[in-house]
Design an enzyme around this catalytic site. Structure first.
Site, PDB file in Angstrom:
ATOM      1  N   ASP A 431       0.824  -1.201   0.000  1.00 18.76           N
ATOM      2  CA  ASP A 431       0.000   0.000   0.000  1.00 18.76           C
ATOM      3  C   ASP A 431       0.862   1.256   0.000  1.00 18.76           C
ATOM      4  O   ASP A 431       1.910   1.314   0.639  1.00 18.76           O
ATOM      5  CB  ASP A 431      -0.905  -0.018   1.244  1.00 18.76           C
ATOM      6  CG  ASP A 431      -1.802   1.182   1.345  1.00 18.76           C
ATOM      7  OD1 ASP A 431      -2.653   1.351   0.455  1.00 18.76           O
ATOM      8  OD2 ASP A 431      -1.645   1.962   2.301  1.00 18.76           O
ATOM      9  N   GLU A 484       1.259  -0.526  -5.205  1.00 16.64           N
ATOM     10  CA  GLU A 484       0.348   0.586  -5.456  1.00 16.64           C
ATOM     11  C   GLU A 484       1.211   1.848  -5.467  1.00 16.64           C
ATOM     12  O   GLU A 484       1.470   2.445  -4.424  1.00 16.64           O
ATOM     13  CB  GLU A 484      -0.732   0.688  -4.377  1.00 16.64           C
ATOM     14  CG  GLU A 484      -1.728   1.790  -4.681  1.00 16.64           C
ATOM     15  CD  GLU A 484      -2.403   2.367  -3.445  1.00 16.64           C
ATOM     16  OE1 GLU A 484      -3.379   3.103  -3.612  1.00 16.64           O
ATOM     17  OE2 GLU A 484      -1.934   2.105  -2.322  1.00 16.64           O
TER      18      GLU A 484
END
Length: 754
Positions: A431, A484
């Site tokens: 993330d 990401e």
């Protein structure tokens, strides 16, 4: 009592024990050979009387220099072969002596590797471990806190009183204590006294299980006690690169996929009902599903949809549901909201049995400030940077790991290995990578510190990501490591030995933003925005991209996918079907968020569950049918996935018909005869005889049409396929004269015979 053993230092040490200021309890407690005799000293706060049982004899221990410090003389070396009888408040109980176990648990090699940042199995030493030491079962505790003044084990075992069980400080800032009186299921924390005298109660950073929120203690849990039966899956996974296979991912949040009534209790194997974990205030009387219930309900659902993988938003223990799991406090523990670690293992095991891989969201970029967590762990900035200009995300209210510290990197890298080794997961999605790579991420001028070269790159974070990916693929060559990363940082998916970050997939955020922007436009004006559809191909082969329509795009007022679309309901459904079909035909692996597979209308809300009642309506069933069939087609047609990262696998036929908002292209496998022709019409206009050039003459079977009646469309099409005509267009001598349904994507496959 022999007076020569009653020295002033004993009184001083006892006072330190009482004040929780002793970092070397073994110096005074346990067995000691002193002046030709064996002395046992026992520290027992609030005890009225203490006796020592040794070889069928009982020896009274006298209080010396302090009312809670007791001493007994034994005739020979007791080793570990004695017990302590304690009378406290009229109640007597017997226990073994924690301070009779003097051997180091963390050996020299372990300490060296940890200090280097290279102990890839550090969880096998740190934390709480059920072991048998000198024929005595108990729990070995081990924690890294170099700046602490003293640390004690607190829990139900000692009424959460830190005066009872001080830990021994070892070399390298390691603290240890063997607790023979503790067992599986016991709750505990570390009580840490700082050099300034402050006391913190910390959960175990390496704990394998934690209490259900709002409680935050750690729970003693066995580690290796699960029988896996997925050896074939793991062997096949690690035998070849996974990115050259079809990957279609169902991203989901376990706590908001489906709720259950609190009246419908989950029964344990013994028939006892499990205490329900309330879901949210939005739906009173509902509870979260357990891992076993998710195993029975979620896995068949995902298999029926045809997805190859499930991606779980963070399931590492976290205190606040509203963080969606991205503010982790228990890095080595699956959240207990849904059950036990072994129940999660069984979930993964069953996924593998059904041919489904499991990807976890992993959050090494930041951590919350909760008092029981990593923040200011031992009274100093141990895991985080001390300077908030590099150590804090003020907009998120979280702290940033100090990647320059070897032990911190070790904590994270080993955590990555841990999830793959102990839970057999198949991949991670990291993330917020951009927040790690840039020192000025979400920071105005003056609130960040340049690196040693004067730039904004976080060099330490880059090295950490490279190390993490290198170690991951060293241990698990078939793993997926997905970034990401929302910027144009180069070489995200290039190997570390080439200077890349070492991921093997990257979310294509540019494609996602362009496509959502495009589809939100009224179709009549899309002719002025054709570049939004075509631009992604210009950079498609710079990285190994995954196309993702994720949870971030259906929250915070952005609307769910269906309601992003313009027009009436019919057009919303048609646009949604067209976007999803185009996504499945565009180069790159696929990820969609739960609810998109049937046209969820409401924004995702972590406190609620999905609108399953919508499946009573045909248009929503149609979108679900579309996803089912797209996944079948995708897996059966290598042209749609085999050359995702090779320009050979894609070729435009025509991307310039802006006035009609029509694009056409080909996907191909290694065999040049295996062409798929894709034609997309992004307006509500129907074209009855639209010509598309193709490389080979013959019959082209229509293998997919997003406007089919099965999907809720108008069922316009090409009657199963078309024969080429001799017509020069798009630099080809042959053409297909096609009917293009409104707001649709059609796929054709060349066949030698009709």
């Amino acid at each position: 009592m022999i007076e020569t053993i009653q020295a002033d230092w004993i009184k001083s040490e006892a006072i330190n024990l009482e004040n929780c200021c002793n970092d070397n309890p073994l110096k005074i407690l346990g067995p000691h050979f002193y002046e030709e005799q064996w002395v046992i000293r026992v520290w027992m706060p609030e005890a009225d009387e203490v006796k020592i049982n040794f070889k069928n004899n009982t020896y009274k221990a006298e209080s010396i220099n302090h009312k809670w410090l007791f001493e007994a003389i034994l005739p020979e070396n007791p080793n570990h072969n004695y017990e302590i009888n304690i009378l406290r408040g009229g109640v007597t109980h017997t226990q073994h002596d924690p301070w009779s176990y003097r051997e180091e648990w963390m050996g020299e090699v372990d300490r060296h590797l940890f200090a280097e940042g290279n102990h890839h199995h550090i969880w096998e030493k740190m934390g709480a471990h059920l072991i048998e030491e000198k024929n005595q079962k108990g729990v070995m505790f081990c924690i890294w806190a170099p700046n602490a003044k003293s640390i004690s084990i607190i829990g139900d075992i000692n009424s959460w009183d830190g005066r009872h069980h001080p830990m021994q400080k070892r070399l390298g800032g390691i603290w240890e204590l063997f607790m023979p009186s503790m067992q599986e299921g016991d709750t505990y924390k570390y009580e840490i006294r700082t050099q300034q005298g402050h006391i913190y109660e910390k959960a175990d950073p390496y704990g394998f299980l934690h209490e259900i929120r709002p409680q935050n203690g750690s729970i003693v849990s066995k580690l290796k006690n699960f029988n896996w039966n997925d050896s074939s899956w793991i062997s096949n996974r690690d035998s070849s690169s996974q990115i050259n296979k079809p990957i279609s991912v169902y991203e989901m949040h376990l706590g908001s996929w489906l709720h259950e009534s609190t009246d419908n209790k989950y029964l344990e194997n013994n028939g006892d009902p499990r205490d329900p974990v309330p879901a949210a205030d939005l739906k009173p009387g509902t509870r979260l599903l357990t891992y076993p219930e998710l195993t029975k309900k979620l896995i068949p659902y995902v298999k029926e949809r045809g997805f190859t993988h499930i991606e779980l938003m963070p399931i590492s223990e976290h205190p606040f549901d509203g963080s969606w799991g991205y503010q982790v406090t228990g890095w080595y523990a699956p959240t207990s909201r849904f059950g036990t670690p072994n129940e999660f293992r069984e979930f993964v095991n069953k996924c593998h049995e059904e041919g489904i891989g499991v990807i976890l969201d992993w959050v090494p970029g930041h951590f919350p400030k909760d008092k029981h967590g990593l923040a200011f762990f031992d009274g100093c900035h141990l895991y985080e940077h001390g300077d908030s200009r590099i150590g804090e995300h003020k907009e998120w209210g979280t702290l940033i790991f100090n990647y320059s510290r070897n032990e911190v990197r070790n904590f994270l890298v080993a955590n990555l290995v841990y999830w793959f080794e102990e839970f057999h997961i198949d991949g991670i999605r990291v993330d917020a990578v951009a927040s790690m790579l840039y020192r000025d991420y979400l920071r105005p001028d003056g609130e960040w510190i340049p690196n040693e070269n004067g730039g904004n790159e976080n060099i330490e974070a880059v090295k950490f990501l490279q190390q993490a990916n290198h170690v991951l693929f060293q241990h698990f060559p078939g793993a997926l490591s997905i970034a990401e990363e929302s910027t144009t940082w180069p070489m995200v998916t290039k190997p570390t030995d080439m200077g890349g970050l070492g991921f093997n997939l990257k979310w294509n955020m540019g494609w996602m933003h362009d496509m959502l922007d495009y589809f939100e436009i009224d179709p009549w004006f899309r002719q002025f925005h054709q570049n939004s559809v075509t631009f992604s191909i210009t950079y498609n082969y710079t990285e190994n991209f995954m196309l993702a329509l994720s949870h971030d795009e259906v929250v915070h007022g952005k609307s769910h996918l269906l309601h992003k679309m313009p027009g009436d309901d019919w057009k919303k459904y048609a646009n949604t079907r067209a976007l999803l079909t185009y996504m499945w035909t565009h180069p790159g692996k696929k990820t969609i968020f739960m609810g998109m597979e049937f046209g969820q209308r409401q924004e995702w809300n972590v406190w609620d569950d999905l609108q399953w009642e919508l499946l009573e309506f045909e248009p929503h069933k149609g979108i679900r049918n579309l996803i089912d069939d797209l996944n079948v087609l995708y897996k059966n047609e290598p042209a749609l996935w085999k050359n995702d990262f090779d320009p050979y696998g894609f070729q435009w036929i025509d991307c310039n018909d802006k006035s009609n908002s029509v694009i056409s292209f080909m996907r191909r496998e290694n065999d040049t005869n295996e062409w798929l022709v894709v034609v997309a019409n992004f307006t509500p206009n129907t074209h009855e005889s639209y010509k598309v050039g193709v490389p080979m003459e013959g019959f082209y079977r229509e293998i997919f049409n997003s406007d089919g009646s099965r999907y809720g469309g108008s069922n316009k099409g090409n009657l199963g396929g078309k024969e080429t005509i001799n017509y020069n267009i798009h630099d080809y001598q042959n053409a297909l004269e096609l009917a293009l349904p409104p707001l649709s994507v059609s796929i054709f496959k060349h066949q030698s015979k009709k």
